[in-house]
Design an enzyme around this catalytic site. Structure first.
Site, mmCIF file in Angstrom:
data_model
loop_
_atom_site.group_PDB
_atom_site.id
_atom_site.type_symbol
_atom_site.label_atom_id
_atom_site.label_comp_id
_atom_site.label_asym_id
_atom_site.label_seq_id
_atom_site.Cartn_x
_atom_site.Cartn_y
_atom_site.Cartn_z
ATOM 1 N N TYR A 128 41.912 40.693 63.511
ATOM 2 C CA TYR A 128 41.990 39.222 63.537
ATOM 3 C C TYR A 128 40.579 38.632 63.568
ATOM 4 C CZ TYR A 128 42.011 34.588 65.552
ATOM 5 O OH TYR A 128 41.739 33.266 65.784
ATOM 6 N N ILE A 151 47.064 23.861 67.428
ATOM 7 C CA ILE A 151 45.853 23.034 67.312
ATOM 8 C C ILE A 151 46.028 22.016 66.182
ATOM 9 C CG2 ILE A 151 43.350 23.076 67.007
ATOM 10 C CD1 ILE A 151 43.468 26.053 67.972
ATOM 11 N N LYS A 156 38.080 36.273 60.703
ATOM 12 C CA LYS A 156 37.284 35.048 60.915
ATOM 13 C C LYS A 156 35.848 35.262 60.431
ATOM 14 C CE LYS A 156 40.551 32.595 62.680
ATOM 15 N NZ LYS A 156 41.175 31.569 61.838
ATOM 16 N N SER A 199 36.336 31.152 65.294
ATOM 17 C CA SER A 199 36.582 31.518 66.688
ATOM 18 C C SER A 199 35.325 32.092 67.326
ATOM 19 C CB SER A 199 37.691 32.573 66.697
ATOM 20 O OG SER A 199 37.740 33.223 67.933
HETATM 21 P P1 NAD Z 1 49.308 28.480 65.373
HETATM 22 O O1 NAD Z 1 49.915 29.793 65.059
HETATM 23 O O2 NAD Z 1 49.993 27.612 66.362
HETATM 24 O O3 NAD Z 1 49.069 27.633 64.047
HETATM 25 C C1 NAD Z 1 48.845 28.246 62.795
HETATM 26 C C2 NAD Z 1 49.819 27.628 61.812
HETATM 27 O O4 NAD Z 1 49.602 28.203 60.531
HETATM 28 C C3 NAD Z 1 51.283 27.884 62.165
HETATM 29 O O5 NAD Z 1 51.991 26.665 62.140
HETATM 30 C C4 NAD Z 1 51.778 28.852 61.089
HETATM 31 O O6 NAD Z 1 53.148 28.675 60.805
HETATM 32 C C5 NAD Z 1 50.860 28.487 59.936
HETATM 33 N N1 NAD Z 1 50.625 29.568 58.967
HETATM 34 C C6 NAD Z 1 50.298 30.858 59.215
HETATM 35 N N2 NAD Z 1 50.162 31.534 58.062
HETATM 36 C C7 NAD Z 1 50.393 30.643 57.064
HETATM 37 C C8 NAD Z 1 50.411 30.745 55.659
HETATM 38 N N3 NAD Z 1 50.169 31.905 55.022
HETATM 39 N N4 NAD Z 1 50.687 29.641 54.930
HETATM 40 C C9 NAD Z 1 50.964 28.471 55.541
HETATM 41 N N5 NAD Z 1 50.967 28.310 56.880
HETATM 42 C C10 NAD Z 1 50.686 29.396 57.626
HETATM 43 O O7 NAD Z 1 47.795 28.757 65.841
HETATM 44 P P2 NAD Z 1 46.728 27.775 66.481
HETATM 45 O O8 NAD Z 1 46.462 28.241 67.866
HETATM 46 O O9 NAD Z 1 47.099 26.372 66.235
HETATM 47 O O10 NAD Z 1 45.460 28.185 65.623
HETATM 48 C C11 NAD Z 1 45.065 27.455 64.469
HETATM 49 C C12 NAD Z 1 43.865 28.128 63.849
HETATM 50 O O11 NAD Z 1 42.822 28.203 64.820
HETATM 51 C C13 NAD Z 1 44.121 29.563 63.402
HETATM 52 O O12 NAD Z 1 43.400 29.809 62.220
HETATM 53 C C14 NAD Z 1 43.559 30.381 64.543
HETATM 54 O O13 NAD Z 1 43.163 31.656 64.127
HETATM 55 C C15 NAD Z 1 42.360 29.532 64.961
HETATM 56 N N6 NAD Z 1 41.936 29.778 66.342
HETATM 57 C C16 NAD Z 1 42.842 29.675 67.355
HETATM 58 C C17 NAD Z 1 42.427 29.937 68.669
HETATM 59 C C18 NAD Z 1 43.413 29.873 69.801
HETATM 60 O O14 NAD Z 1 43.118 30.419 70.869
HETATM 61 N N7 NAD Z 1 44.561 29.212 69.663
HETATM 62 C C19 NAD Z 1 41.106 30.291 68.933
HETATM 63 C C20 NAD Z 1 40.207 30.354 67.870
HETATM 64 C C21 NAD Z 1 40.628 30.093 66.572
HETATM 65 N N1 UFG Z 2 44.094 37.384 80.928
HETATM 66 C C1 UFG Z 2 44.732 37.874 82.059
HETATM 67 N N2 UFG Z 2 46.092 37.985 82.019
HETATM 68 C C2 UFG Z 2 46.836 37.624 80.947
HETATM 69 C C3 UFG Z 2 46.172 37.122 79.794
HETATM 70 C C4 UFG Z 2 44.798 37.033 79.832
HETATM 71 O O1 UFG Z 2 44.083 38.207 83.054
HETATM 72 O O2 UFG Z 2 48.075 37.770 80.980
HETATM 73 C C5 UFG Z 2 42.626 37.220 80.969
HETATM 74 C C6 UFG Z 2 41.890 38.019 79.898
HETATM 75 O O3 UFG Z 2 41.612 39.321 80.360
HETATM 76 C C7 UFG Z 2 40.638 37.161 79.708
HETATM 77 C C8 UFG Z 2 41.134 35.725 79.962
HETATM 78 O O4 UFG Z 2 42.342 35.878 80.704
HETATM 79 O O5 UFG Z 2 39.674 37.466 80.694
HETATM 80 C C9 UFG Z 2 41.429 34.954 78.693
HETATM 81 O O6 UFG Z 2 42.315 35.721 77.867
HETATM 82 P P1 UFG Z 2 43.060 35.076 76.596
HETATM 83 O O7 UFG Z 2 43.913 36.154 76.011
HETATM 84 O O8 UFG Z 2 43.710 33.803 76.975
HETATM 85 O O9 UFG Z 2 41.842 34.703 75.646
HETATM 86 P P2 UFG Z 2 40.723 35.629 74.978
HETATM 87 O O10 UFG Z 2 39.407 35.056 75.383
HETATM 88 O O11 UFG Z 2 40.952 37.052 75.211
HETATM 89 O O12 UFG Z 2 41.016 35.395 73.441
HETATM 90 C C10 UFG Z 2 41.050 34.097 72.877
HETATM 91 C C11 UFG Z 2 41.978 34.069 71.682
HETATM 92 C C12 UFG Z 2 41.410 34.903 70.562
HETATM 93 C C13 UFG Z 2 40.011 34.509 70.263
HETATM 94 C C14 UFG Z 2 39.178 34.560 71.530
HETATM 95 C C15 UFG Z 2 37.774 34.075 71.313
HETATM 96 O O13 UFG Z 2 43.248 34.585 72.011
HETATM 97 O O14 UFG Z 2 42.173 34.672 69.412
HETATM 98 O O15 UFG Z 2 39.768 33.722 72.533
HETATM 99 O O16 UFG Z 2 37.809 32.779 70.832
HETATM 100 F F1 UFG Z 2 39.500 35.360 69.356
#
Ligand code: NAD
Ligand code: UFG
Length: 338
Positions: free
Chosen positions: A149, A12, A153, A124
Site C-alpha cells: 500500500y 476523507i 503511494k 500518505s
Molecule cells: P476510503 O476507502 O474511505 O475512500 C476511498 C474511496 O475510493 C472509497 O469510497 C472507494 O469505494 C473508492 N475506490 C477505491 N477504488 C476505486 C476505484 N478503482 N475506482 C473508483 N473508486 C474507488 O479511504 P479514505 O480514508 O477516505 O482515503 C482516501 C485516500 O486517502 C486514499 O487514497 C487513501 O489511500 C489516502 N490516505 C488515507 C489515509 C487514512 O488514514 N485514511 C492516510 C493517508 C492517505
Molecule cells: N494501534 C493500537 N491498537 C490498534 C490499532 C492501532 O495500539 O488496534 C496503534 C498502532 O500501533 C500505532 C497507532 O495506534 O502506534 C496508530 O495506528 P493506525 O493503524 O491507526 O495508524 P498507522 O499510523 O499505523 O497507519 C496510518 C494509516 C496508513 C498510513 C499511515 C501513515 O492506516 O494507511 O497512517 O500515514 F500509511
C-alpha cells in the site's frame, strides 16, 4: 466548471465534498463504492443543502472515464480513489498495484486526453519510511516503505513528478496525510470501516459503543514518553479544508508541489485513549499487546510548509476529534448500513 472527486464517497472524500460545496465549488463525485455507500452522497447533500452529480465508475475503466470527462465540464481532479488497508495489501499486492497505480495511470491518461491537467493527490506519511526521524518534512528523502500500500503511494508520487517534468502545463499537488481521525460535527458522515478496524480511532470508538470488548495497545516498550506509538492525528475536517486551499493554489500555478497535512504534534496511543475518555465520558478498556509488525515508534509532521505556502493550519485538536468521532459512532453504530 466542476471538480471531479474520485473516491468522493469515502471517508476523507466525503468530508472534502462538504467543504468544497460550502466554499461554493461545483463537484462531480465518482466512486465504484468498493469501500463506501451511495448513502454518503445523500448525507453530504443533506449537510450542505447543495446538489451535485454522482457517477458510479471505476478509475480503471478507461471508456467509463472518457464518458465522464465528455459529459461534465471538469477542470480539475481531487484523486482519493484507492485501496488503503496496509495488511490486505501484503496479502493481495497485485490488487493494490492494479487498483491504485493502474487506476491512477488510467485516470491521468484520460485527463490528458481531455486537456484537464490539474490534480490534487492523496498521498500518505507512509512515504517517509522507517529511516527518517520525525518531525517529517517535505524535503526529506522518501522511500523504504514497508508494505505494498505504502509503495503504491511512493510510486504514484514519482509518476506524478515524472508527468510534470514531461509537461509543465500540469499542476500537481501531492498531499501527504498524517493520521486522519474524527468526523463532521453533524454526526451524519464519518469513518465506516468494514469488519474489524485496522486503525486506532475506529477501534477505540467501536470498543466504546460496545461492538468490541477491549482495545489492544500494540506495544508499550517504544522509545516514546509512555512507551506507546506516537502519531500525528489530524481532524478530517481540517484535512478536508486543506484540499480546498491546495486545489485553489493548483488552479493558479503550474507546479508539482508536496505538502504535509498534519498538526505538527505527536500524540501517543494512551494519550488518545485518555482524550477519548475525557471527551466522551465513556471508558475504553484496553490491554497491552505485542508490537504490530511494520509499525514505527513515532510519526509526526513538520506542518510549516502548508502554513507558509497554503495559509493552512489545523485548528482542531485530538479532543475535538474524539468528541466528533463519538457523535458519529453513537448515532451510526453500524456506519452507513442502517
Ligand atoms: P476510503 O476507502 O474511505 O475512500 C476511498 C474511496 O475510493 C472509497 O469510497 C472507494 O469505494 C473508492 N475506490 C477505491 N477504488 C476505486 C476505484 N478503482 N475506482 C473508483 N473508486 C474507488 O479511504 P479514505 O480514508 O477516505 O482515503 C482516501 C485516500 O486517502 C486514499 O487514497 C487513501 O489511500 C489516502 N490516505 C488515507 C489515509 C487514512 O488514514 N485514511 C492516510 C493517508 C492517505
Ligand atoms: N494501534 C493500537 N491498537 C490498534 C490499532 C492501532 O495500539 O488496534 C496503534 C498502532 O500501533 C500505532 C497507532 O495506534 O502506534 C496508530 O495506528 P493506525 O493503524 O491507526 O495508524 P498507522 O499510523 O499505523 O497507519 C496510518 C494509516 C496508513 C498510513 C499511515 C501513515 O492506516 O494507511 O497512517 O500515514 F500509511
Amino acid at each position: 466548471m466542476a471538480i471531479l472527486i474520485t473516491g468522493g464517497a469515502g471517508y476523507i472524500g466525503s468530508h472534502t465534498c462538504v467543504e468544497l460545496l460550502n466554499a461554493g465549488k461545483e463537484i462531480v463525485v465518482l466512486d465504484n463504492y468498493s469501500n463506501s455507500s451511495p448513502e454518503v452522497n445523500a448525507r453530504v447533500k443533506e449537510i450542505t443543502g447543495k446538489d451535485f452529480e454522482t457517477v458510479e465508475c471505476d478509475i480503471r475503466d478507461e471508456k467509463g472515464l472518457h464518458e465522464v470527462f465528455s459529459k461534465y465540464d471538469i477542470d480539475s481532479v481531487i484523486h482519493f480513489a484507492g485501496l488503503k488497508a496496509v495488511g490486505e495489501s501484503c496479502q493481495k499486492p497485485l490488487e493494490y498495484y492494479e487498483n491504485n497505480i493502474g487506476g491512477t495511470v488510467n485516470l491521468l491518461k484520460v485527463m490528458a486526453a481531455h486537456n484537464v491537467k490539474t490534480i490534487v493527490f492523496s498521498s500518505s506519511a507512509t512515504v517517509y519510511g522507517e529511516k527518517n526521524v520525525a518531525p517529517f518534512h517535505e524535503e526529506m528523502e522518501v522511500g523504504g516503505t514497508t508494505n505494498p500500500y505504502g509503495t503504491t503511494k511512493l510510486y504514484i508520487e514519482t509518476i506524478l513528478q515524472d508527468l510534470w517534468k514531461s509537461d509543465n502545463e500540469w499542476s500537481v499537488s501531492i498531499l501527504r496525510y498524517f493520521n486522519p481521525i474524527g468526523a463532521h460535527s453533524s454526526g451524519r458522515i464519518g469513518e465506516s470501516p468494514n469488519g474489524i478496524p485496522n486503525n486506532l480511532m475506529p477501534y477505540i470508538s467501536q470498543v466504546a459503543v460496545g461492538k468490541r470488548e477491549k482495545l489492544s495497545v500494540f506495544g508499550d516498550d517504544y522509545e516514546t514518553e509512555d512507551g506507546t506509538g506516537v502519531r500525528d492525528y489530524i481532524h478530517v475536517v481540517d484535512l478536508a479544508l486543506g484540499h480546498v486551499v491546495a486545489l485553489e493554489r493548483a488552479m493558479k500555478i503550474n507546479a508539482c508541489e508536496v505538502f504535509n497535512l498534519g498538526t505538527g504534534k505527536g500524540v501517543s496511543v494512551l494519550e488518545l485513549v485518555h482524550a477519548f475518555e475525557e471527551a466522551t465520558g465513556v471508558k475504553v478498556p484496553y490491554v497491552i499487546a505485542p508490537r504490530r509488525p511494520g509499525d514505527i515508534a513515532t510519526s509526526y509532521s513538520d506542518a510549516s510548509k502548508a502554513e507558509r505556502v497554503l495559509g493552512w493550519k489545523a485548528t482542531r485538536n485530538a479532543f475535538d476529534a474524539c468528541r466528533d468521532t463519538w457523535n458519529w459512532q453513537k448515532n451510526n453504530p453500524d456506519g452507513y448500513s442502517v
